[in-house]
Design a protein around this motif. Sequence first.
Motif, PDB file in Angstrom:
ATOM      1  N   UNK A  16      -8.808  14.534  22.941  1.00 49.83           N
ATOM      2  CA  UNK A  16      -8.151  14.402  21.663  1.00 49.83           C
ATOM      3  C   UNK A  16      -8.212  15.700  20.786  1.00 49.83           C
ATOM      4  N   UNK A  17      -8.496  16.896  21.367  1.00 51.05           N
ATOM      5  CA  UNK A  17      -8.482  18.119  20.900  1.00 51.05           C
ATOM      6  C   UNK A  17      -9.689  18.407  19.796  1.00 51.05           C
ATOM      7  N   UNK A  46      -4.775  14.676  29.362  1.00 47.22           N
ATOM      8  CA  UNK A  46      -4.429  13.234  29.493  1.00 47.22           C
ATOM      9  C   UNK A  46      -3.576  12.611  28.243  1.00 47.22           C
ATOM     10  N   UNK A  47      -3.386  13.515  27.090  1.00 45.84           N
ATOM     11  CA  UNK A  47      -2.535  12.868  26.048  1.00 45.84           C
ATOM     12  C   UNK A  47      -1.131  13.885  25.890  1.00 45.84           C
ATOM     13  N   UNK A  92     -10.163  15.437  35.349  1.00 47.39           N
ATOM     14  CA  UNK A  92      -8.882  15.157  35.585  1.00 47.39           C
ATOM     15  C   UNK A  92      -8.481  13.516  36.002  1.00 47.39           C
ATOM     16  N   UNK A  93      -7.595  13.003  35.492  1.00 52.08           N
ATOM     17  CA  UNK A  93      -7.095  11.675  36.037  1.00 52.08           C
ATOM     18  C   UNK A  93      -5.938  12.007  36.961  1.00 52.08           C
ATOM     19  N   UNK A  94      -5.036  13.096  36.752  1.00 54.09           N
ATOM     20  CA  UNK A  94      -3.892  13.352  37.751  1.00 54.09           C
ATOM     21  C   UNK A  94      -4.458  13.960  38.972  1.00 54.09           C
ATOM     22  N   UNK A  95      -4.469  13.451  40.005  1.00 58.34           N
ATOM     23  CA  UNK A  95      -4.946  14.082  41.204  1.00 58.34           C
ATOM     24  C   UNK A  95      -4.110  15.172  41.722  1.00 58.34           C
TER      25      UNK A  95
END
Lengths: 261, 262
Positions: free
Chosen positions: B90-91, B177-178, B206-209
């Motif tokens: 969220x920066x 993520x956002x 990371x959520x993006x594999x």
Amino acid sequence: MKLDYFSKKRWTGVIFLAVFIVLSIWVASYTRFDLSRGLGSFVKAFNWTISSFYPDSASLVRLPAILIKLRETIFMAIASTTIASVFALFFALSGSKVTQVNSFLSIVSRGIASFSRNIPVVAWAMILLFSFGQSSLTGFLALFVATFGFLTRAFIESIDEVGHEPVEALKASGGNYFHIVFQAVLPMSLSQIISWILYMIETNIRSATLLGILTGTGIGFLFDLYYKTFNYHAASLVVVVIVIAVFFIEFLSNYIRRLIL
Amino acid sequence: MNPLLTINSLKKQYDEETVALNGVSFSVHEGEFVSIIGPSGAGKSTLLRCINRIIDATEGEILFDGLNVGNQNKGQLRKLRTKIGMIFQHYNLVNRLSVIENVLHGRLGYKNTFNGSLGLFTAQEKKQAFQIIEILGLEKQAYKRCDQLSGGQKQRVGIARALIQEPRMMLCDEPIASLDPNASKIIMDHLKNITTQMGITCLVNLHQVNVALKYSDRIIGIKHGLKVYDGPPKSITKNQIYDIYESEAGELILELKDQNEA
Ligand SMILES: Nc1ncnc2c1ncn2[C@@H]1O[C@H](COP(=O)(O)OP(=O)(O)OP(=O)(O)O)[C@@H](O)[C@H]1O
Ligand SMILES: [Mg+2]
């Protein structure tokens, strides 16, 4: 199931309304408040106001004296508010979850704040009358204590709203507590804090007027004096001056708010 | 060469029931780009926050550049934190301040209480801030308030704030993520450049594999507070990824190269 849920909600509403009506009728009969009589005396009061409660040319002589007392009252309201707000800011910083030093201090400052806030200004004035007598110090202290409590609470909420996020970031880059307060917490909450202070100054000018009757100081005292000596024209001039002053202050603080927000 | 960061049997227990980390060990070498993947609640954010002691670990040891993070006193810890930049999902910017003011916050670790609180930065620091802002392509926004920026721009301010610390390592907690795919790519490219061109080590949750596989030198898989995978992206198999995320084949959106099929 669903139907049950809605009918239950409706019944709570009906019961609530019934209790409210019964309670109002009971209270009205207890105090013998009769609506038609209430309206009747309202009309009579209105007629009286029109016929004798207005400033005449003779009362204008007293304007300088009234303005001096008005200034005294306004200055007292502003002084008590600003001094209270400095203390409130320190207590709010140690009370807010975001900036608390430790949880013990946080509970202590929240406790002190809610104690002084939950006792109304008038009650504080009555308590303080015993120790300080009828003096402007009594009024000042009463406003100070109640304002301190209210503002601490309001400031805690403003600071809580800042949230942990910027605080965490400054901590992570090696900032210390004061860096975090001055560079993140205050920039984020200052406009709200100033807005609360302005609101409290407005409120306190009104309260200070009324307190003056109790403590025998300021413009409230002057009104009381004229009223009790049947000098209704001068008393009404006091009212006019107060109304104009309150409007002016509100205009001013709205203007400042618009500048900072 | 000694590793820059070494983590030995790190444990973190929040309360009776919540054990976020249950004995995690690994080390990271200077100049590595390491991604941490794992399902929600696995303990990834907790892990990053233990490294710069935003959270105190319950047990275990963290060595950064030969220093034991857990043993540092307040002043030493501030000094150590200047060497570790952090960027957030969220920066975590001070939204009411301008871009340049937020970037300069990255220098606070080097400031005394007086100068830091009043925001008195040296001409050299300001010059450096503008240089970094330019590298990240934010020169047009330098005097804008941060609440007027897009998500991608905000994250670049976050990166700038971390870079001006002159860190040796970056901790990135779900930096994209956002963000939409375009902004995500810009941010990931910046992070990759930071590692390859400035030699700053990156540790990224990371959520993006797919993104993790594409950008990283190494992948660490975390599940239920335990390390379940540690190796290069080339050798991770689909089944291992399904295992990390505890899902059936086909439930995840994955595009692996054929050689990774197992
Ligand atoms: N401040 C806290 N107090 C208590 N429990 C916490 C706290 N922070 C995290 N937890 C718990 O610790 C566990 C790990 O949380 P963490 O935020 O590290 O997971 P994560 O891998 O980052 O998840 P996500 O991918 O959703 O961000 C979770 O079960 C979470 O509920
Ligand atoms: Mg997380």
